[in-house]
Design an enzyme around this catalytic site. Sequence first.
Site, PDB file in Angstrom:
ATOM      1  N   ASP A 145      46.488 -71.731 -40.072  1.00  0.00           N
ATOM      2  CA  ASP A 145      45.290 -70.779 -39.687  1.00  0.00           C
ATOM      3  C   ASP A 145      44.504 -70.772 -38.594  1.00  0.00           C
ATOM      4  O   ASP A 145      44.511 -70.141 -37.743  1.00  0.00           O
ATOM      5  CB  ASP A 145      44.132 -70.994 -40.395  1.00  0.00           C
ATOM      6  CG  ASP A 145      44.040 -70.238 -41.404  1.00  0.00           C
ATOM      7  OD1 ASP A 145      43.980 -69.724 -42.046  1.00  0.00           O
ATOM      8  OD2 ASP A 145      43.577 -70.598 -42.866  1.00  0.00           O
ATOM      9  N   TYR A 155      38.041 -66.611 -46.239  1.00  0.00           N
ATOM     10  CA  TYR A 155      37.110 -68.241 -46.114  1.00  0.00           C
ATOM     11  C   TYR A 155      37.215 -69.106 -45.052  1.00  0.00           C
ATOM     12  O   TYR A 155      37.517 -68.021 -43.790  1.00  0.00           O
ATOM     13  CB  TYR A 155      39.040 -69.028 -46.076  1.00  0.00           C
ATOM     14  CG  TYR A 155      38.699 -70.045 -47.736  1.00  0.00           C
ATOM     15  CD1 TYR A 155      39.977 -69.245 -48.526  1.00  0.00           C
ATOM     16  CD2 TYR A 155      38.184 -71.315 -47.795  1.00  0.00           C
ATOM     17  CE1 TYR A 155      40.264 -69.820 -50.056  1.00  0.00           C
ATOM     18  CE2 TYR A 155      38.608 -71.748 -49.323  1.00  0.00           C
ATOM     19  CZ  TYR A 155      38.749 -70.817 -49.903  1.00  0.00           C
ATOM     20  OH  TYR A 155      39.603 -71.883 -51.713  1.00  0.00           O
ATOM     21  N   VAL A 196      38.221 -67.883 -40.872  1.00  0.00           N
ATOM     22  CA  VAL A 196      38.972 -67.307 -40.543  1.00  0.00           C
ATOM     23  C   VAL A 196      39.793 -65.682 -42.066  1.00  0.00           C
ATOM     24  O   VAL A 196      39.773 -66.305 -42.885  1.00  0.00           O
ATOM     25  CB  VAL A 196      40.223 -67.739 -40.770  1.00  0.00           C
ATOM     26  CG1 VAL A 196      41.508 -67.906 -40.475  1.00  0.00           C
ATOM     27  CG2 VAL A 196      40.092 -68.959 -40.064  1.00  0.00           C
ATOM     28  N   HIS A 247      44.477 -76.735 -48.844  1.00  0.00           N
ATOM     29  CA  HIS A 247      43.924 -76.530 -47.684  1.00  0.00           C
ATOM     30  C   HIS A 247      44.867 -77.704 -47.543  1.00  0.00           C
ATOM     31  O   HIS A 247      43.579 -78.797 -47.833  1.00  0.00           O
ATOM     32  CB  HIS A 247      42.300 -76.290 -47.481  1.00  0.00           C
ATOM     33  CG  HIS A 247      42.244 -75.233 -48.089  1.00  0.00           C
ATOM     34  ND1 HIS A 247      42.062 -74.066 -47.384  1.00  0.00           N
ATOM     35  CD2 HIS A 247      41.814 -74.234 -49.329  1.00  0.00           C
ATOM     36  CE1 HIS A 247      41.281 -72.835 -48.173  1.00  0.00           C
ATOM     37  NE2 HIS A 247      41.829 -73.068 -48.873  1.00  0.00           N
TER      38      HIS A 247
END
Length: 713
Positions: A353, A442, A439, A503
Amino acid sequence: MEAPSTILFFSLLLVGVLLMVYTASLYPLNQSENLSDNRIQAKTSSDRHVDHSNEIPQHPLDPLTFQEIKKTKTILSSYPKFSTFPSINSITLYEPEKSIVWNWHKGDPLPSRQATVIAYLNGKSHVLIVDLGSSQVVSDVVNSGSGYPVLTAKDLEIVVTAPFTDSRFNKSITDRGVSLSDVACGPLASGWYGPNEESRRVMKVECYSREGTANFYMRPIEGLVVTVDIDKNEVVEIRDTGRGIPIAKSSNTDYRYSEQKNKKKESTIPVNPISMEQPKGPSFKVDGHMVKWANWEFHLKPDPRAGVVISVAKVRDSESGILRNVMYKGFPSELFVPYMDPSEAWYFKTYLDAGEYGMGLTAFSLVPLNDCPRNAYYMDGVFGLFDGTPFVQSNMICVFERSAGELGWRHSEFSFSGMEDIREARAKVTLVVRMAASVGNYDYIIDWEFQTDGLIHIKVGLTGMLMVKGTVHQDMNDVSDSESMSMSGPLVSENLIGVVHDHFITFHLDMDIDSSNNSFVKMNLVKQETSPGESPRKSYLKTKRHVAKSEKDAQIKLKLYDPSEFHVVNPNKKSRIGNPSGYKIVPGGTAASLLDLQDPPQMRAAFTNNQIWVTPYNRSEEWAGGLFAYQGKGDDTLAVWSERDRTIENRDIVLWYTLGFHHIPCQEDYPIMPTVSSSFQLKPVNFFESNPILGVAPIVEEDLPICSAVASA
Ligand SMILES: *[C@@H]1O[C@H](CO)[C@@H](O)[C@H](O)[C@H]1NC(C)=O
Ligand SMILES: *[C@@H]1O[C@H](CO)[C@@H](O)[C@H](O)[C@H]1NC(C)=O
Ligand SMILES: *[C@@H]1O[C@H](CO)[C@@H](O)[C@H](O)[C@H]1NC(C)=O
Ligand SMILES: *[C@@H]1O[C@H](CO)[C@@H](O)[C@H](O)[C@H]1NC(C)=O
Ligand SMILES: *[C@@H]1O[C@H](CO)[C@@H](O)[C@H](O)[C@H]1NC(C)=O
């Protein structure tokens, strides 16, 4: 195109960016709107506007100003090597040498101002250094490795509009009974999966039906994936594997208060408004980008890629009162978000990201009173747009003091044998620096929380929308065991699977404890067994101290049954009783990546192969997934640098820590996820001579405002 406004972007990135160009100060708050009465949140913190047009830098690390970005653009416009003006992926400060920054004092002249520009032209990615004093391009290096720069808003616009030029795409949408005017498309990073996708910039597009809801993420048009060549602005491939899958319902998906307020839920017992008061005002000062609070001082900088950068953090010694260096620079360097579904429409969903989208570029205005309390101070980011012009990412960071009802320390003693009763307790007040990036679907909330006892608590919160997968299944009672086994996650609503994913957030922590030369020490706890007859005890734990010599010696996988503490110490600075001054990294709840090391996404995200790494300081090793992470093959990651196995003992070193989450979704995550958070700490070890907050005074009634409310009154 008939109506380009019908095409939404995932994060409305372009719209957000364009709206903020120059216009931020043109829309004053409509005073007649009664926000407290209707509770519809302001879209921006529109009661605060800063004119950035004439700002001047005050500190060597201050981000490029509005005028400096404009000047950089002007210099690049006449740079002879560019036949036409390139696409600008980022314009940021080229930071002066570390020693210059540490030795600079307020009042000294600023070191020369330079810009690092990442520009893309004719398939080549340039890293340029532009000297603003001499108006010269002083360095221009073309990327010879794999990968491309962070995507621009222009790239994203091209990508989400391209599918509509292809009649096969339109037909596939209408065949499913979805009106083309209800389609919202999202630009998805394609990852890197071998030679077929190399040597051109491609992106995937996936679309949603936004009919009847603002939460289009819950209505995926499953299995339809369009690959777009970003530079040619054309469709490369259309894959359509989900024709039999219905589009999930729109009812009860809209999370906005405007939609929720009229739905009376008898079962919801409201909580009265709550707020923290500071009758004497805040105790912190923000001077430009320097933040001073209690015993802390640090530089705070918005960054398009990292989001928030904390630099030159110093804490005051509790005995001498001298400010001591703790950290040169700390920031989230890269994120890795792999989804656990290898099917055609999902395998590529393995995002980086920061390097693909930018955590600062996606950090839109914080919502006052809700994202940050009333006593918060807001800071804007000034970044460069794809055409090199500056734009303001307003209110993207907030700073506030917090008293969360926690304790700094306490003790009570029962009076016996003539001793006095003791009741000593000290409330804990902290300073929080917060940012939230959206992003796409999320949201990442990143907090740096500073404590007066010298501890820094770094927290990451995850919220926003799940990335869901459409399915024919409606009810788990009708799903056979074998069908259930083939689902890539739990059913979270009718026709929606919450796909299991991870994540990982890797932090760059350039610790400089009491000066730059530090060592990394493992304090391993080892079980010792006693010899027969030695003690009534059979076993106990003993610490074994090991100073890491080189990088490979500091590649750490956390282990519950082989525990260690991990210290960064200054071997040249000892305490009164001879312990080296240090800070330890204290992991909290975390997770490790379990993907195959040779899996393409894991090769690109090899920085998650260990939870801790230590590298010698190198100003060009900042981005754990590589400077050019987009479609990168993983040839410039932290794992590659660390393989050099350079010496790290008594050197200027950088600590890297990865905070991880496994996420198995559940129904509560639909239609928007309650925040999940985890954290880690940087905690002093033998840095202070004794408890540094011994002298803190207890709070007494007279210190506080008079509030009449009493619990259960
Ligand atoms: C201000 O808000 C009120 C109430 O919402 C509205 O009637 C009015 O048109 C608004 N004025 C402007 C200038 O937007
Ligand atoms: C604003 O809200 C307050 C408190 O609910 C109320 O007393 C006041 O009448 C409202 N003002 C307007 C203009 O609606
Ligand atoms: C696809 O649909 C869009 C939106 O209705 C329209 O603007 C576009 O021209 C269509 N594309 C083709 C190739 O027909
Ligand atoms: C600094 O980092 C760059 C990029 O990884 C590398 O090419 C260079 O060799 C490094 N320098 C040293 C001294 O390790
Ligand atoms: C830090 O260590 C390096 C390598 O041993 C040495 O060259 C340098 O002089 C040291 N710096 C300081 C400030 O001690």
